[in-house]
Design an enzyme around this catalytic site. Structure first.
Site, PDB file in Angstrom:
ATOM      1  N   GLN A 185     -74.758   5.341  61.915  1.00 23.47           N
ATOM      2  CA  GLN A 185     -75.034   4.741  63.224  1.00 23.47           C
ATOM      3  C   GLN A 185     -73.784   4.040  63.737  1.00 23.47           C
ATOM      4  OE1 GLN A 185     -79.297   2.819  63.028  1.00 23.47           O
ATOM      5  NE2 GLN A 185     -78.258   2.560  61.092  1.00 23.47           N
TER       6      GLN A 185
ATOM      7  N   ASN B 183     -79.228  -2.897  50.374  1.00 23.23           N
ATOM      8  CA  ASN B 183     -79.101  -3.958  51.370  1.00 23.23           C
ATOM      9  C   ASN B 183     -79.326  -5.303  50.674  1.00 23.23           C
ATOM     10  OD1 ASN B 183     -79.453  -5.689  53.703  1.00 23.23           O
ATOM     11  ND2 ASN B 183     -79.954  -3.851  54.884  1.00 23.23           N
TER      12      ASN B 183
ATOM     13  N   GLY C  84     -77.032  -0.465  54.292  1.00 25.71           N
ATOM     14  CA  GLY C  84     -76.583  -1.461  55.265  1.00 25.71           C
ATOM     15  C   GLY C  84     -77.112  -1.311  56.675  1.00 25.71           C
TER      16      GLY C  84
ATOM     17  N   HIS D 120     -74.587   7.854  66.794  1.00 20.69           N
ATOM     18  CA  HIS D 120     -74.389   6.971  67.959  1.00 20.69           C
ATOM     19  C   HIS D 120     -73.025   7.210  68.608  1.00 20.69           C
ATOM     20  CE1 HIS D 120     -77.613   3.857  66.537  1.00 20.69           C
ATOM     21  NE2 HIS D 120     -78.136   4.992  66.940  1.00 20.69           N
TER      22      HIS D 120
ATOM     23  N   TYR E  54     -65.229  -1.683  75.903  1.00 17.89           N
ATOM     24  CA  TYR E  54     -65.117  -0.707  74.807  1.00 17.89           C
ATOM     25  C   TYR E  54     -63.664  -0.503  74.380  1.00 17.89           C
ATOM     26  CZ  TYR E  54     -69.934   0.553  74.116  1.00 17.89           C
ATOM     27  OH  TYR E  54     -71.252   0.489  73.760  1.00 17.89           O
TER      28      TYR E  54
HETATM   29  P1  OAD Z   1     -77.748  -4.509  61.990  1.00 15.56           P
HETATM   30  O1  OAD Z   1     -76.735  -5.526  62.380  1.00 15.56           O
HETATM   31  O2  OAD Z   1     -79.052  -4.538  62.678  1.00 15.56           O
HETATM   32  O3  OAD Z   1     -78.027  -4.616  60.425  1.00 15.56           O
HETATM   33  C1  OAD Z   1     -76.982  -4.711  59.503  1.00 15.56           C
HETATM   34  C2  OAD Z   1     -77.595  -4.692  58.121  1.00 15.56           C
HETATM   35  O4  OAD Z   1     -76.543  -4.683  57.164  1.00 15.56           O
HETATM   36  C3  OAD Z   1     -78.479  -5.902  57.779  1.00 15.56           C
HETATM   37  O5  OAD Z   1     -79.723  -5.448  57.289  1.00 15.56           O
HETATM   38  C4  OAD Z   1     -77.684  -6.626  56.674  1.00 15.56           C
HETATM   39  O6  OAD Z   1     -78.539  -7.251  55.723  1.00 15.56           O
HETATM   40  C5  OAD Z   1     -76.927  -5.485  56.055  1.00 15.56           C
HETATM   41  N1  OAD Z   1     -75.690  -5.846  55.345  1.00 15.56           N
HETATM   42  C6  OAD Z   1     -74.811  -6.834  55.628  1.00 15.56           C
HETATM   43  N2  OAD Z   1     -73.768  -6.796  54.769  1.00 15.56           N
HETATM   44  C7  OAD Z   1     -73.987  -5.754  53.924  1.00 15.56           C
HETATM   45  C8  OAD Z   1     -73.262  -5.177  52.828  1.00 15.56           C
HETATM   46  N3  OAD Z   1     -72.103  -5.672  52.423  1.00 15.56           N
HETATM   47  N4  OAD Z   1     -73.806  -4.099  52.191  1.00 15.56           N
HETATM   48  C9  OAD Z   1     -75.000  -3.586  52.608  1.00 15.56           C
HETATM   49  N5  OAD Z   1     -75.715  -4.081  53.633  1.00 15.56           N
HETATM   50  C10 OAD Z   1     -75.220  -5.151  54.291  1.00 15.56           C
HETATM   51  O7  OAD Z   1     -77.018  -3.078  62.138  1.00 15.56           O
HETATM   52  P2  OAD Z   1     -77.660  -1.617  62.212  1.00 15.56           P
HETATM   53  O8  OAD Z   1     -78.968  -1.535  61.543  1.00 15.56           O
HETATM   54  O9  OAD Z   1     -76.592  -0.686  61.757  1.00 15.56           O
HETATM   55  O10 OAD Z   1     -76.471   0.920  68.055  1.00 15.56           O
HETATM   56  O11 OAD Z   1     -77.852  -1.459  63.771  1.00 15.56           O
HETATM   57  C11 OAD Z   1     -78.312  -0.242  64.307  1.00 15.56           C
HETATM   58  C12 OAD Z   1     -77.818  -0.062  65.711  1.00 15.56           C
HETATM   59  O12 OAD Z   1     -78.134  -1.199  66.503  1.00 15.56           O
HETATM   60  C13 OAD Z   1     -76.326   0.035  65.853  1.00 15.56           C
HETATM   61  O13 OAD Z   1     -75.795   1.290  65.507  1.00 15.56           O
HETATM   62  C14 OAD Z   1     -76.105  -0.246  67.305  1.00 15.56           C
HETATM   63  C15 OAD Z   1     -77.104  -1.352  67.512  1.00 15.56           C
HETATM   64  O14 OAD Z   1     -77.719  -1.349  68.744  1.00 15.56           O
HETATM   65  C16 OAD Z   1     -75.753   1.280  69.125  1.00 15.56           C
HETATM   66  O15 OAD Z   1     -74.750   0.702  69.468  1.00 15.56           O
HETATM   67  C17 OAD Z   1     -76.289   2.466  69.852  1.00 15.56           C
END
Ligand code: OAD
Length: 248
Positions: free
Chosen positions: A106, A217, A191, A124, A70
């Site tokens: 998140q 997205n 996103g 988070h 971290y």
């Molecule tokens: P993900 O990596 O699962 O998803 C990222 C999303 O961002 C995808 O749906 C992409 O299509 C989208 N994306 C990429 N570039 C983009 C842009 N320029 N504009 C808009 N969207 C875009 O990430 P999260 O859903 O945030 O938790 O993940 C949720 C949680 O999973 C995180 O907070 C983390 C992880 O486990 C913890 O660490 C507790």
């Protein structure tokens, strides 16, 4: 190409209207600041070690190793600047004042606060904060740790104040996030894949309270099916559309 955005979802539309707004963000907005997302080809979790080190099992078994992992992220995020989209949300908050109910993120990067957002619910946690294992007291990580990492003895009573895999949301501002989602007229979801289902649940909650949910997205995901509107483009493209309309 993203679709045309109805006027009521642009900045000028929101200004003229009386709608209150809540925003949920995920790794996609931070991707615009150069931080890898979690899932997908270049995703953080392609490295299986990362999924282990982000778990409560690892924290309990190898706290020092987890801490140093971290701390690497703390150092690399220290000099990361927010993207245009983070600043756009801070501007939206300033424009809408009390009609802006908060950014629920998140992301642990702290980039929304760096960009000037005030009402931020980091569900988070955040990488810049640690929590005392006995008392629960929270403290910012000293900036000096960017240049010279702490000795293990300095870390022993503390843990990063982030939510690990296998942990509940206890101690994180989920109730405040839910309150914002229950009270808003428009919810922007930016996103997030929705693989961790909290954004989907918050969207459903907002809809049940009568809000319109706009999902931003470039790729399909689990939020699509609950959203009233899917803007198939990046956060940057969405905000470009905001400002374009704003000038007309
Ligand atoms: P993900 O990596 O699962 O998803 C990222 C999303 O961002 C995808 O749906 C992409 O299509 C989208 N994306 C990429 N570039 C983009 C842009 N320029 N504009 C808009 N969207 C875009 O990430 P999260 O859903 O945030 O938790 O993940 C949720 C949680 O999973 C995180 O907070 C983390 C992880 O486990 C913890 O660490 C507790």
């Amino acid at each position: 190409m993203p679709g045309k955005l109805p006027q009521e979802f642009t900045l000028s539309g929101l200004r003229k209207g009386r709608a209150s707004v809540a925003v949920v963000t995920g790794a996609g907005i931070d991707a615009e600041a150069g931080i890898p997302t979690f899932r997908g080809d270049q995703g953080f979790y392609e490295d299986k070690e990362a999924t282990y080190l982000a778990s409560v099992n690892a924290l309990e078994a190898e706290p020092s190793r987890v801490w140093h992992w971290y701390l690497k992220r703390f150092v690399s995020l220290h000099d990361t600047h927010p993207a245009h989209s983070h600043f756009a949300l801070a501007k939206l908050e300033a424009e809408l004042d009390e009609k802006f109910l908060g950014v629920i993120t998140q992301n642990i990067s702290g980039l929304h606060r760096k960009a000037g957002s005030q009402k931020v619910f980091e569900i988070h946690g955040c990488i810049q904060e640690m929590r005392n294992l006995k008392t629960g007291e929270r403290q910012p990580l000293p900036n000096s740790w960017v240049e010279s990492p702490p000795a293990d003895e300095e870390l022993i009573s503390w843990r990063p104040n982030v939510c690990f895999f296998g942990e509940s949301y206890d101690g994180f501002p989920l109730p405040e996030a839910e309150e914002a989602c229950n009270s808003c007229d428009i919810m922007l979801v930016i996103g997030t894949s929705g693989v961790i289902p909290t954004p989907v649940l918050l969207s459903e909650m907002a809809q049940l309270s009568g809000a319109v949910v706009v999902n931003i997205n470039p790729h399909p995901g689990k939020v699509d099916k609950v959203a009233d509107m899917n803007f198939r483009g990046t956060a940057a493209e969405y905000f470009q559309e905001f400002f374009y309309h704003d000038q007309n």
